[in-house]
Every structure is written in structure tokens, then in C-alpha cells.
Design a protein around this motif. Structure first.
Motif, PDB file in Angstrom:
ATOM      1  N   THR A 139      20.815  34.845  91.907  1.00  0.00           N
ATOM      2  CA  THR A 139      21.542  33.810  92.643  1.00  0.00           C
ATOM      3  C   THR A 139      20.763  32.513  92.667  1.00  0.00           C
ATOM      4  O   THR A 139      21.322  31.413  92.510  1.00  0.00           O
ATOM      5  N   LYS A 140      19.454  32.616  92.849  1.00  0.00           N
ATOM      6  CA  LYS A 140      18.622  31.420  92.879  1.00  0.00           C
ATOM      7  C   LYS A 140      18.668  30.689  91.536  1.00  0.00           C
ATOM      8  O   LYS A 140      18.727  29.452  91.494  1.00  0.00           O
ATOM      9  N   ILE A 141      18.674  31.446  90.442  1.00  0.00           N
ATOM     10  CA  ILE A 141      18.730  30.811  89.122  1.00  0.00           C
ATOM     11  C   ILE A 141      20.083  30.135  88.913  1.00  0.00           C
ATOM     12  O   ILE A 141      20.166  28.994  88.446  1.00  0.00           O
ATOM     13  N   VAL A 142      21.166  30.844  89.252  1.00  0.00           N
ATOM     14  CA  VAL A 142      22.505  30.298  89.045  1.00  0.00           C
ATOM     15  C   VAL A 142      22.693  29.002  89.813  1.00  0.00           C
ATOM     16  O   VAL A 142      23.355  28.068  89.337  1.00  0.00           O
ATOM     17  N   SER A 185      13.474  23.696  97.424  1.00  0.00           N
ATOM     18  CA  SER A 185      12.263  24.510  97.362  1.00  0.00           C
ATOM     19  C   SER A 185      11.944  25.123  98.720  1.00  0.00           C
ATOM     20  O   SER A 185      11.531  26.284  98.815  1.00  0.00           O
ATOM     21  N   ALA A 186      12.157  24.366  99.789  1.00  0.00           N
ATOM     22  CA  ALA A 186      11.901  24.899 101.128  1.00  0.00           C
ATOM     23  C   ALA A 186      12.864  26.030 101.452  1.00  0.00           C
ATOM     24  O   ALA A 186      12.493  27.047 102.059  1.00  0.00           O
ATOM     25  N   PHE A 187      14.126  25.861 101.021  1.00  0.00           N
ATOM     26  CA  PHE A 187      15.112  26.914 101.270  1.00  0.00           C
ATOM     27  C   PHE A 187      14.744  28.183 100.512  1.00  0.00           C
ATOM     28  O   PHE A 187      14.816  29.293 101.045  1.00  0.00           O
ATOM     29  N   VAL A 188      14.351  28.049  99.249  1.00  0.00           N
ATOM     30  CA  VAL A 188      13.986  29.213  98.440  1.00  0.00           C
ATOM     31  C   VAL A 188      12.784  29.925  99.056  1.00  0.00           C
ATOM     32  O   VAL A 188      12.739  31.163  99.122  1.00  0.00           O
ATOM     33  N   GLU A 208      12.814  33.794 100.351  1.00  0.00           N
ATOM     34  CA  GLU A 208      11.894  34.814  99.862  1.00  0.00           C
ATOM     35  C   GLU A 208      11.117  35.442 101.009  1.00  0.00           C
ATOM     36  O   GLU A 208      10.819  36.640 100.985  1.00  0.00           O
ATOM     37  N   GLN A 209      10.799  34.647 102.039  1.00  0.00           N
ATOM     38  CA  GLN A 209      10.100  35.192 103.192  1.00  0.00           C
ATOM     39  C   GLN A 209      10.976  36.193 103.938  1.00  0.00           C
ATOM     40  O   GLN A 209      10.518  37.259 104.356  1.00  0.00           O
ATOM     41  N   VAL A 210      12.265  35.876 104.078  1.00  0.00           N
ATOM     42  CA  VAL A 210      13.181  36.784 104.743  1.00  0.00           C
ATOM     43  C   VAL A 210      13.324  38.076 103.937  1.00  0.00           C
ATOM     44  O   VAL A 210      13.317  39.186 104.488  1.00  0.00           O
TER      45      VAL A 210
END
Length: 253
Positions: free
Chosen positions: A77-80, A138-141, A145-147
Motif C-alpha cells: 500500500t505504501k508503494i502504491v 514520511s512522517a505518516f509512513v 510502521e510504528q503502529v
């Protein structure tokens, strides 16, 4: 064919007493099957018992493990949703497959598998569907990833990972008194209603601990207050866990 059909077919070939005693051909025509299937069912019933006809057929090989689990789907999803390579207006399935391999998310994957995972639900070219400014991507990603890392923690009864979901609820009342249902006539309700305020209902779930609580409603807020305080979350989780006899500790991300 449903397992119950095989059982019924065998009942019709019973020749004892007043049983139907149908021939294999009659059974095959009645149940839209073949005489060879009837022979196999009769053999199975004789070797493993009649109740075995109601059981699902055991797999000869173990089920194939999912190539993309929840974490890897999140990577996809992050890539798309990222900017496609120069000269491209969108990501193709082949490009997504190559990118997953390049990022070492998977060892190999086909474009068809990527397409099945997506299920035509991701449409990153619809800008109105994605509301994260590019400068905050970048902050959202990093937060996502932390979640995901928190979700992968092993179960610890003294340090629970609790999921929270929120649902706004609008209270309304009738502007006109409804007319009750009568014999031969339906109830009558006016389409107009009176707004009676708002509240937020919260549901708390600890999947690994197998408990859930809610909904718990908090008081209505002014329109400019769209966030709930951390202290209030702690209080509600504490109340929820006390209902289930759990000890609540918190990991906030």
C-alpha cells in the motif's frame, strides 16, 4: 455436490424393509450425478462408516501460506500510494512486483499475485481519496510502521495492546408523534426529526487477550474540538478492562 446429497443418495439405495431400494441409475438421475460417484460413496460408507459422507475431504497437501501477510500488504500500500518513477503516471503491476522484490519484502512475486492482493481497491491516481500532504508523507509512513510494530508484539497480560475505535452518534427525536401500527395498516412516522446533540462512542478490543468492551459514550463536544485527550482514553480503557477483570497498562503510539 453437498455432503448431505451423498448421504441422501445412500439412504435411497437401502434395500431393507420398506426402504426405497433404488438402482444406481435411478439415484444418479435423481441427484444429478454419475453411477461411478455412487459406487465411490458406497465404498466409503462401508470402509469408514456412513457418517464419513458428511465430512469434508481431507487435504492431501497443507494449505499454501499467504505470500503477503498484513505487514507486507501495508508495504505494498505504501508503494502504491507513493510517487511513481519518472516518466510514469501510475504504478503497473509489474513495477509493483519488481519494487517488492527490490525492497526485499518478498523473494519473488508475480504481477498477478499483486493484482489479486489489490483487488482493484487501491486507486492512488484519485487524489481526492488520499488526504496526506506530500511534505508529511514520511512522517505518516514512520508512524504507520510504528503502529504495525506494536501490533506484532507477543501477548503480555501485564502490558496490553488495546485497539480503540470511535463512532460519532447523532441523537434525534420525532418532530411529530408517530402513529402506531394497526391491524391491516403500517406504522406512520414523519420524515422530519429534531437534532438532540452528539456524542462519541468508543469500542476497546484486546485481540490477543480475547476481550472487548463498549460502546462507552463520552459527552458531546463543541464542533472545534475534534480530538479526545490521552487522559480520557486512559480512563475509558481502565473502565473497560475492569469490566473484564483485566489489568490495564498502556502503550501509546
Amino acid at each position: 455436490m453437498h455432503p448431505a446429497d451423498a448421504t441422501n443418495a445412500m439412504l435411497n439405495c437401502d434395500e431393507s424393509g420398506d426402504a426405497p431400494a433404488w438402482s444406481d441409475q435411478q439415484i444418479a438421475e435423481a441427484f444429478a450425478t454419475t453411477t461411478r460417484s455412487i459406487e465411490n460413496w458406497r465404498k466409503q460408507a462401508a470402509q469408514r462408516g456412513p457418517l464419513s459422507l458428511l465430512e469434508r475431504k481431507q487435504r492431501d497437501t497443507p494449505p499454501t501460506a499467504l505470500l503477503l501477510d498484513g505487514e507486507k500488504e501495508a508495504q505494498l500500500t505504501k508503494i502504491v500510494c507513493s510517487t511513481p518513477p519518472d516518466g510514469r503516471s501510475r504504478w503497473t503491476l509489474q513495477m509493483l512486483a519488481d519494487k517488492l522484490v527490490a525492497m526485499e519484502v518478498v523473494g519473488s512475486i508475480s504481477p498477478n499475485t499483486v493484482g489479486r492482493v489489490q483487488k482493484n481497491e487501491l486507486k492512488p491516481w484519485l487524489k481526492s481519496m488520499w488526504c496526506i500532504p506530500p511534505e508529511q508523507d514520511s512522517a505518516f509512513v514512520a508512524a504507520m510502521e510504528q503502529v504495525l510494530t506494536v501490533y506484532q508484539r507477543p501477548y503480555d497480560a501485564l502490558f496490553s495492546v488495546v485497539n480503540m475505535d470511535e463512532q460519532p452518534i447523532q441523537f434525534v427525536s420525532h418532530s411529530q408523534i408517530p402513529l402506531p401500527v394497526r391491524p391491516g395498516d403500517t406504522a406512520k412516522v414523519d420524515y422530519e426529526y429534531v437534532r438532540e446533540g452528539m456524542c462519541n462512542a468508543f469500542m476497546f478490543v484486546e485481540p490477543l487477550g480475547r476481550w472487548a468492551a463498549g460502546p462507552l459514550a463520552c459527552s458531546a463536544r463543541e464542533q472545534d474540538e475534534d480530538r479526545i485527550g490521552l487522559g480520557e482514553v486512559r480512563e475509558m480503557v481502565g473502565r473497560s478492562s475492569s469490566f473484564c477483570g483485566c489489568q490495564a497498562n498502556y502503550a501509546c503510539v
